[in-house]
Design a protein around this motif. Sequence first.
Motif, PDB file in Angstrom:
ATOM      1  N   VAL A 118       0.574  -1.318  -0.102  1.00 41.05           N
ATOM      2  CA  VAL A 118      -0.100   0.134  -0.051  1.00 41.05           C
ATOM      3  C   VAL A 118       0.951   1.288  -0.148  1.00 41.05           C
ATOM      4  O   VAL A 118       0.471   2.254  -0.715  1.00 41.05           O
ATOM      5  CB  VAL A 118      -1.022   0.017   1.308  1.00 41.05           C
ATOM      6  N   PRO A 119       2.069   1.306   0.755  1.00 40.24           N
ATOM      7  CA  PRO A 119       2.607   2.651   0.757  1.00 40.24           C
ATOM      8  C   PRO A 119       3.210   2.932  -0.714  1.00 40.24           C
ATOM      9  O   PRO A 119       3.472   4.180  -0.763  1.00 40.24           O
ATOM     10  CB  PRO A 119       3.969   2.309   1.720  1.00 40.24           C
ATOM     11  N   ILE A 120       3.486   2.134  -1.550  1.00 43.01           N
ATOM     12  CA  ILE A 120       3.818   2.388  -2.877  1.00 43.01           C
ATOM     13  C   ILE A 120       2.592   3.259  -3.538  1.00 43.01           C
ATOM     14  O   ILE A 120       3.223   4.472  -4.097  1.00 43.01           O
ATOM     15  CB  ILE A 120       4.075   1.285  -3.742  1.00 43.01           C
ATOM     16  N   LYS A 122      16.200   5.997  -1.848  1.00 47.81           N
ATOM     17  CA  LYS A 122      16.257   4.763  -0.909  1.00 47.81           C
ATOM     18  C   LYS A 122      14.991   4.383  -0.519  1.00 47.81           C
ATOM     19  O   LYS A 122      14.494   3.392  -0.230  1.00 47.81           O
ATOM     20  CB  LYS A 122      17.053   5.587   0.360  1.00 47.81           C
ATOM     21  N   ILE A 123      14.072   5.435  -0.255  1.00 47.99           N
ATOM     22  CA  ILE A 123      12.640   4.925   0.032  1.00 47.99           C
ATOM     23  C   ILE A 123      11.904   4.023  -1.046  1.00 47.99           C
ATOM     24  O   ILE A 123      11.239   2.980  -0.868  1.00 47.99           O
ATOM     25  CB  ILE A 123      11.914   6.222   0.416  1.00 47.99           C
ATOM     26  N   TRP A 124      12.203   4.475  -2.316  1.00 50.04           N
ATOM     27  CA  TRP A 124      11.583   3.749  -3.600  1.00 50.04           C
ATOM     28  C   TRP A 124      12.262   2.289  -3.439  1.00 50.04           C
ATOM     29  O   TRP A 124      11.514   1.260  -3.947  1.00 50.04           O
ATOM     30  CB  TRP A 124      11.833   4.356  -4.910  1.00 50.04           C
ATOM     31  N   LEU A 125      13.479   2.336  -3.256  1.00 48.11           N
ATOM     32  CA  LEU A 125      14.362   0.795  -3.219  1.00 48.11           C
ATOM     33  C   LEU A 125      13.727   0.065  -2.121  1.00 48.11           C
ATOM     34  O   LEU A 125      13.464  -1.192  -2.335  1.00 48.11           O
ATOM     35  CB  LEU A 125      15.477   0.990  -3.283  1.00 48.11           C
ATOM     36  N   SER A 126      13.357   0.558  -1.100  1.00 50.26           N
ATOM     37  CA  SER A 126      12.954  -0.140   0.041  1.00 50.26           C
ATOM     38  C   SER A 126      11.476  -0.732  -0.414  1.00 50.26           C
ATOM     39  O   SER A 126      11.396  -1.669  -0.070  1.00 50.26           O
ATOM     40  CB  SER A 126      12.896   0.759   1.432  1.00 50.26           C
ATOM     41  N   LEU A 127      10.568   0.293  -0.570  1.00 50.05           N
ATOM     42  CA  LEU A 127       9.203  -0.175  -1.124  1.00 50.05           C
ATOM     43  C   LEU A 127       9.257  -1.151  -2.160  1.00 50.05           C
ATOM     44  O   LEU A 127       8.494  -2.055  -2.222  1.00 50.05           O
ATOM     45  CB  LEU A 127       8.407   1.097  -1.472  1.00 50.05           C
ATOM     46  N   ALA A 128      10.135  -1.211  -3.155  1.00 47.82           N
ATOM     47  CA  ALA A 128       9.950  -1.912  -4.296  1.00 47.82           C
ATOM     48  C   ALA A 128      10.390  -3.309  -3.711  1.00 47.82           C
ATOM     49  O   ALA A 128       9.712  -4.306  -4.237  1.00 47.82           O
ATOM     50  CB  ALA A 128      11.215  -1.472  -5.280  1.00 47.82           C
ATOM     51  N   THR A 129      11.316  -3.413  -2.864  1.00 49.01           N
ATOM     52  CA  THR A 129      12.016  -4.585  -2.408  1.00 49.01           C
ATOM     53  C   THR A 129      10.631  -5.361  -1.556  1.00 49.01           C
ATOM     54  O   THR A 129      10.804  -6.312  -1.662  1.00 49.01           O
ATOM     55  CB  THR A 129      13.003  -4.311  -1.270  1.00 49.01           C
TER      56      THR A 129
END
Length: 219
Positions: free
Chosen positions: A127-129, A147-154
């Motif tokens: 959901v956060p994406i 960094k946030i996008w990479l974390s959410l993508a993971t």
Amino acid sequence: MSNDDEKNPKAIEPHKAGSETLHQSSFNGIAFGYCVSASLLSIINKWAVMKFPYPGPLTSLQYSTSFAGVLVGDHLKLLDHDSLHRLTMWRFLLAAVIFYFFIFIFTDSELLLHANVDIFNVLRSAVPIFVGVGETLFLHQLWPSMKIWLSLATIFVGSLVYVVTGHQFSVMAYSWGAAYLVSMPIDFVYIKHVVMNIGLKTWGLVVYNNLEALSSCFL
């Protein structure tokens, strides 16, 4: 600031570093507490909907308990909530009646009823994406950092892997899961918009949310 600090600016650096460390620790503590409470809430809701498989009445009980709890806390001077005003209730009506009513009865509860808690948590992690995109497009906030996008993508990739390799695949469960992924970001973004413009305190938000959502359950 003392004269010694003015003469020696480096003297205030330890104080600044200590304040930043305290702020970061407080933030990490709040985040950890949210993760624990949200996980326990999912388990409790799953247990409740298994024992009492009626999403509508069950949700009404949740709303009424939360609303009554705030009133009791205010009466005992343990907390303070915003007073009820007709104009504020009208401005909050769309969020409470449409989005909360739809999400908690027709997606959240139904998803827990047809799927296990693992699938529920995996879908919620994506959901956060969509919330990040919605906040940028509709609330005109800055795009999240790389960094946030990479974390959410993971997290999202892990969710997809879990769904693809899941052995308890249910068309009904994932149908409600898809509805959940659509409705939750809309709810989060819209509620944030409402809160930013109305200016309710935390406990006032609880009162308005639960009172109006409870009223919608009887429509």
